[in-house]
Design a protein around this motif. Structure first.
Motif, PDB file in Angstrom:
ATOM      1  N   ALA A  85       0.821  -1.205   0.000  1.00  0.00           N
ATOM      2  CA  ALA A  85       0.000   0.000   0.000  1.00  0.00           C
ATOM      3  C   ALA A  85       0.856   1.257   0.000  1.00  0.00           C
ATOM      4  O   ALA A  85       1.844   1.354   0.699  1.00  0.00           O
ATOM      5  N   SER A 126       5.455  -3.106   2.580  1.00  0.00           N
ATOM      6  CA  SER A 126       4.310  -2.538   3.284  1.00  0.00           C
ATOM      7  C   SER A 126       4.612  -2.316   4.756  1.00  0.00           C
ATOM      8  O   SER A 126       4.207  -1.311   5.345  1.00  0.00           O
ATOM      9  N   HIS A 156       6.274   0.767   5.595  1.00  0.00           N
ATOM     10  CA  HIS A 156       5.368   1.912   5.579  1.00  0.00           C
ATOM     11  C   HIS A 156       4.360   1.832   6.721  1.00  0.00           C
ATOM     12  O   HIS A 156       3.407   2.604   6.769  1.00  0.00           O
ATOM     13  N   ARG A 171       2.108  -0.390   7.226  1.00  0.00           N
ATOM     14  CA  ARG A 171       0.805  -0.777   6.711  1.00  0.00           C
ATOM     15  C   ARG A 171       0.613  -2.286   6.897  1.00  0.00           C
ATOM     16  O   ARG A 171       1.350  -3.083   6.346  1.00  0.00           O
ATOM     17  N   ASP A 209      -2.841  -3.586   7.050  1.00  0.00           N
ATOM     18  CA  ASP A 209      -4.272  -3.795   6.935  1.00  0.00           C
ATOM     19  C   ASP A 209      -4.684  -4.862   5.937  1.00  0.00           C
ATOM     20  O   ASP A 209      -5.845  -5.235   5.895  1.00  0.00           O
ATOM     21  N   THR A 259       0.136  -1.267  13.528  1.00  0.00           N
ATOM     22  CA  THR A 259       0.332   0.034  12.884  1.00  0.00           C
ATOM     23  C   THR A 259       0.675   1.099  13.916  1.00  0.00           C
ATOM     24  O   THR A 259       1.580   1.913  13.708  1.00  0.00           O
TER      25      THR A 259
END
Length: 429
Positions: A40, A139, A142, A144, A146, A203
């Motif tokens: 993402a 990811s 970053h 991320r 999810d 996160t």
């Protein structure tokens, strides 16, 4: 009245479309497949791209917003430990994980591979799963998480001790609660501690730390990280771990080839011999030596010097505090604190556990393999095309006789000159 109502409906429709694009944008053109994960984009980058599409008629430059955005003022810092099994990567990862501003993840691929039913689906054997895994790693840098359903499901089923190894930040009090009637000491030694779901907390924990550090042994080619090296949103660095192939393969035999250990016990042998390695293991070793030379060559010639560092297992073992100091400085982690120094000293002064122990006498362990190997096996490895070159490049001395192999007063760890590789080019690949 009808005109006003029609205008309201139109306004609601515009808002709905805007929200839909905003939600969908992070995953646009980045899907891997239904069984994998998304790489993402950071949300602000997706907003910029979406803004450009909505207002392109006005000829606004969407990148001008990115360049002036305060969201880009502070980059998240990512550190990747590029290693292979039985090279001391777990200990190196723990040295860095001691830093209070590090969000550390221990080999996420292990959990994924444990869920796979057949060997041919393992990450290092399956190109498709390797690509998916690299995207997953990106990811994570970053923050991320999810769209990692299978991974998160497995994490949520882990006990306290397992979480402590995989992701230390997920064992804090607000995530793991004690079982009634069981002492804290026993909970730390058993599976009785109950841990909460982690999808949201991952996160949160990641974003609240300055550094994200991941250790992997399933990605053997440094070029898989080219996108991260070039990523404008992550200050990404690679820590490349090297080990003498003679020591690595002996540790490999001890940990993963119980059939060899059983045969040696049956024959009352204490030394590993050249015939103990199956042909596929020699091939694996020779390919690894080739890959690691090419990785270092790429790192020193294609990656900016501020983003690549290679370290030898033996140097860490012989001088753990000095090595850790240099690693911390190079990676931008700052100076070693008294707590980190104490942890390193405690972890390198004794031996606790078996093949996967993190606490052991590191000085004695650096060349321990020499006392457990025949000269014929050492010679066989040295004469392999790629491993012979590997030893020359990374400064490992070859033995010429059984006496040299078993003479502990003669060190086989020579100087390691980075000039062995191509001249550095301070531009990104």
């Amino acid at each position: 009245m009808k005109s006003t109502r029609r205008y309201s409906y139109f306004s609601i429709l515009i808002v709905a479309v805007f929200i839909f694009i905003l939600i969908r944008a992070p995953y646009e053109n980045n899907t891997v497949d239904n069984s994998s994960h998304y790489f993402a984009k950071p949300l602000h980058r997706s907003f910029i791209a979406m803004r450009g599409r909505l207002f392109s008629k006005n000829k606004l430059d969407p990148m001008s917003l990115q360049q002036n955005s305060s969201l880009n003022a502070i980059k998240h810092k990512g550190i990747h430990i590029l290693a292979i099994g039985r090279t001391g990567s777990s200990f190196l990862g723990q040295i860095i994980a001691q830093h209070p501003q590090v969000f550390y993840m221990f080999e996420p691929g292990r959990i994924l591979d444990n869920q796979r039913k057949t060997p041919d689906q393992k990450i290092y054997k399956n190109p498709k799963n390797l690509v998916n895994y690299v995207d997953m790693i990106a990811s994570i840098y970053h923050c991320r998480f999810d769209n990692m359903k299978s991974y998160l499901k497995a994490i949520m089923q882990l006990s306290f001790n397992s979480r402590l190894q995989e992701i230390p930040d997920l064992t804090e009090k607000n995530l793991c609660r004690p079982t009634r009637g069981v002492s804290r000491r026993k909970q730390n030694e058993s599976l009785s501690t109950k841990c909460e779901p982690v999808s949201r907390e991952l996160t949160h924990k990641c974003q609240n730390k300055t550094f994200t550090v991941i250790k992997t042994i399933r990605i053997h080619n440094i070029t898989n990280f080219t996108k991260l090296v070039n990523d404008d949103d992550v200050d990404f660095k690679i820590l490349h771990l090297i080990r003498d192939p003679r020591g690595m393969i002996l540790s490999n035999l001890r940990a993963w080839h119980r059939d060899v250990i059983h045969a040696m016990n049956e024959e009352h042998r204490s030394l590993f011999d050249a015939n103990d390695l199956p042909s596929e293991l020699y091939e694996y070793l020779n390919n690894w030596c080739k890959d690691w030379i090419e990785n270092a060559d790429f790192g020193y010639s294609k990656i900016p010097s501020s983003q690549y560092l290679s370290v030898r297992y033996e140097d860490i073992s012989l001088s753990p505090i000095e090595s850790a100091t240099k690693i911390y400085a190079k990676l931008g982690l700052g100076a070693l604190t008294s707590d980190i120094i104490e942890w390193i000293n405690n972890s390198t002064s004794g031996y606790k556990g078996g093949s996967y122990a993190l606490s052991r006498n590191s000085t004695l362990n650096a060349e321990k393999w020499r006392r457990s190997m025949t000269y014929e096996l050492a010679e066989r490895i040295q004469e392999m095309d790629n491993c012979g070159k590997f030893m020359d490049v990374f400064g490992y001395k070859k033995v010429k006789s059984p006496e040299e192999l078993h003479d502990s007063s003669l060190s086989l760890i020579g100087k390691y000159s980075k000039s062995s590789f191509k001249a550095r080019k301070n531009h990104k690949p």
